[in-house]
Every structure is written in C-alpha cells, then in structure tokens.
Design an enzyme around this catalytic site. Sequence first.
Site, PDB file in Angstrom:
ATOM      1  N   HIS A  74       0.822  -1.218   0.000  1.00 58.75           N
ATOM      2  CA  HIS A  74       0.000   0.000   0.000  1.00 58.75           C
ATOM      3  C   HIS A  74       0.860   1.275   0.000  1.00 58.75           C
ATOM      4  O   HIS A  74       2.071   1.185  -0.232  1.00 58.75           O
ATOM      5  CB  HIS A  74      -0.989  -0.020   1.178  1.00 58.75           C
ATOM      6  CG  HIS A  74      -1.624  -1.373   1.370  1.00 58.75           C
ATOM      7  ND1 HIS A  74      -2.599  -1.854   0.522  1.00 58.75           N
ATOM      8  CD2 HIS A  74      -1.383  -2.371   2.271  1.00 58.75           C
ATOM      9  CE1 HIS A  74      -2.945  -3.084   0.913  1.00 58.75           C
ATOM     10  NE2 HIS A  74      -2.221  -3.418   1.955  1.00 58.75           N
ATOM     11  N   GLU A 112      -1.803   0.457   8.259  1.00 58.35           N
ATOM     12  CA  GLU A 112      -0.960  -0.635   7.777  1.00 58.35           C
ATOM     13  C   GLU A 112       0.176  -0.124   6.891  1.00 58.35           C
ATOM     14  O   GLU A 112       1.293  -0.630   6.961  1.00 58.35           O
ATOM     15  CB  GLU A 112      -1.815  -1.648   7.003  1.00 58.35           C
ATOM     16  CG  GLU A 112      -1.006  -2.850   6.530  1.00 58.35           C
ATOM     17  CD  GLU A 112      -1.669  -3.612   5.401  1.00 58.35           C
ATOM     18  OE1 GLU A 112      -2.863  -3.408   5.137  1.00 58.35           O
ATOM     19  OE2 GLU A 112      -0.954  -4.416   4.757  1.00 58.35           O
ATOM     20  N   HIS A 167       3.046  -6.979   4.760  1.00 56.85           N
ATOM     21  CA  HIS A 167       1.670  -6.529   5.016  1.00 56.85           C
ATOM     22  C   HIS A 167       1.266  -6.891   6.434  1.00 56.85           C
ATOM     23  O   HIS A 167       1.954  -7.634   7.136  1.00 56.85           O
ATOM     24  CB  HIS A 167       0.694  -7.236   4.059  1.00 56.85           C
ATOM     25  CG  HIS A 167       0.735  -6.736   2.650  1.00 56.85           C
ATOM     26  ND1 HIS A 167      -0.243  -5.934   2.105  1.00 56.85           N
ATOM     27  CD2 HIS A 167       1.659  -6.933   1.669  1.00 56.85           C
ATOM     28  CE1 HIS A 167       0.061  -5.662   0.843  1.00 56.85           C
ATOM     29  NE2 HIS A 167       1.220  -6.254   0.551  1.00 56.85           N
ATOM     30  N   GLU A 243       2.094 -11.706   5.878  1.00 59.56           N
ATOM     31  CA  GLU A 243       1.028 -11.037   6.629  1.00 59.56           C
ATOM     32  C   GLU A 243       1.426 -11.180   8.096  1.00 59.56           C
ATOM     33  O   GLU A 243       1.296 -12.241   8.694  1.00 59.56           O
ATOM     34  CB  GLU A 243      -0.335 -11.713   6.370  1.00 59.56           C
ATOM     35  CG  GLU A 243      -0.926 -11.442   5.007  1.00 59.56           C
ATOM     36  CD  GLU A 243      -1.648 -10.092   4.901  1.00 59.56           C
ATOM     37  OE1 GLU A 243      -1.563  -9.275   5.849  1.00 59.56           O
ATOM     38  OE2 GLU A 243      -2.284  -9.859   3.863  1.00 59.56           O
TER      39      GLU A 243
HETATM   40 ZN    ZN Z   1      -1.955  -5.166   3.085  1.00 59.52          ZN
END
Ligand code: ZN
Length: 279
Positions: A74, A112, A167, A243
């Site tokens: 992102h 995030e 992430h 993640e």
């Molecule tokens: Zn993400």
Amino acid sequence: MAAWSAVLTTRRLLSLLLLSLVLGACSQPATGGDPATPSRTANSPTETADSATRTANTTTQAANTPVVVLDPGHNGGNASHPAAINRQVPAGRGRSKACNTTGTATAAGYPEHAFNLDVARRAGRRLTERGIEVGYTRTADDGVGPCVHERARIGNEREADAVVSIHADGSTDRGAHGFHIAYSAPPLNEAQGEPALRLVRALRDGMRGAGFPVAGYLGENGLSGRDDLAGMNLSTRPAALVECGNMRNPQEAAAMSSAEGRQRYAEAIAEGILAYLGA
Ligand code: ZN
C-alpha cells in the site's frame, strides 16, 4: 602556454565530469520501476544514519552479492487518490485487478501502510548490515501506489534473489491473530515453484523462531498458497508475502504500533531471508 594550460584544464574537467557521471549513475535510486535502471544498483538510502555503511557496502559489492527487494504494501496517499488506485491493471492468470488498495489499520488508527514501510526499512537495514543488496518498491509513505504489477516488475528487473512483500491483515474477528506467508499457487513459472516455497518456509520459520504465532484463522501451518495475488502471480523471482498479524487483534495491534514491536517483526523477516539465501 596559456592555451595548453586551458586545454589541459578542460580535459581534466571533462575527466572529472565523466567520473562524476559514472559515480552518479551508481547511486541512482532504482525505486519506481524505472525501466532505464534495471541494473543491480543499490537503492539510494532514505536515512542518513547508516549511509556510510551502505556506501562502503556498495563499493565492495561483488557481482554475486545477493539482491533482495522488499515491497512494503500500500501507500499513504492511496486513500486520497481513488481514481488512480482503482484503475485496473494486469494481475496474472489472465485477470485484472485494482492498481492498489488502501490497506487496513488498528482500531486506534495506526495505518498498515506506515507499519509495512517501517518494518521494511528495519528489515532492509539488517540485511544491508549482512552484506545483502536491498531494493524497495517504495521508500516514502506519502505517495500513491506503485500498482501491484509495477511492484512485481521492480523485483523482476532487479533480478532479485528474493522478493518479500510486507503486510498486516485486518480481520474483523478481534480474536483472530498470528502471521501467515502467502505465495503464488499453483506456480506460473520455475521461480514460483520450489525456490518460492523454500523462501516461504524460511520466512515462516524465521517468524516462528522469533516467537510469533502461526495464524489459526488463515492458511495452513503459517502458509497460504493463493492464485489471486497479482504481485506474486507476476513475479519471475522467488517471492512471498508476509502477513505479519491481525491489526484488529488488540495484542498484535499493540506490538505493531510500537517501534520495539516493529523491530521484532523486521528482524524475524530478515532472519528468514538470510536463512533462505544461506547468508
Ligand atoms: Zn496489506
């Protein structure tokens, strides 16, 4: 005499100019997927604290220095640029997908995208200290994108030995917690096969070895093969997506929101990468 002196001075100036051009080219940032700079040049440092170390490493790098591209998911400007972010881009397997997304955040609002970039920088510093050449798909947190297919291209063009996307998840189930490592499955090329699986397992073991729990709500034993992740699908290098945990889980949100916690995530990721590289 004056004329010769002028010629010599001009030649010396030209030599210096050429030298500075060569040196300048070596320090060009390779972020943004600029197709004009596909060589294995080191990224320009975004921090100055360890720039001397990075410079020293760059000048002594051999041709076989491992290259790692870190991909912080992102970006901070994504939310305010919906048209740019929602445009469809190639996602692999004949599909298309939104250029990028905004990512999630803790209940207290820690985003995030900021977590991802900070962990990537910290992991990158650790890798650089160990003699690894590190590139990034982005080095600031106030931009837009890059799109998922561009992120994949950066790793491909750097001919990275490993590409690791960073992430954090945003499961609305507050009790859901733990990390998992996603990767392209079924594989679309040789790099996505056994090499990627070895990277995925090394990252899983690095995270687990650092005391992070394997996710109980996603994947199997910390691993999650997926066919819908554009960055993984489009990678021609061994690639994995970490993640780190669930930002909606109070305990993991607290860890992710602290610099100390982010350093722990970063060191675990770096250890996994180093184990994969045998470095
Ligand atoms: Zn993400």
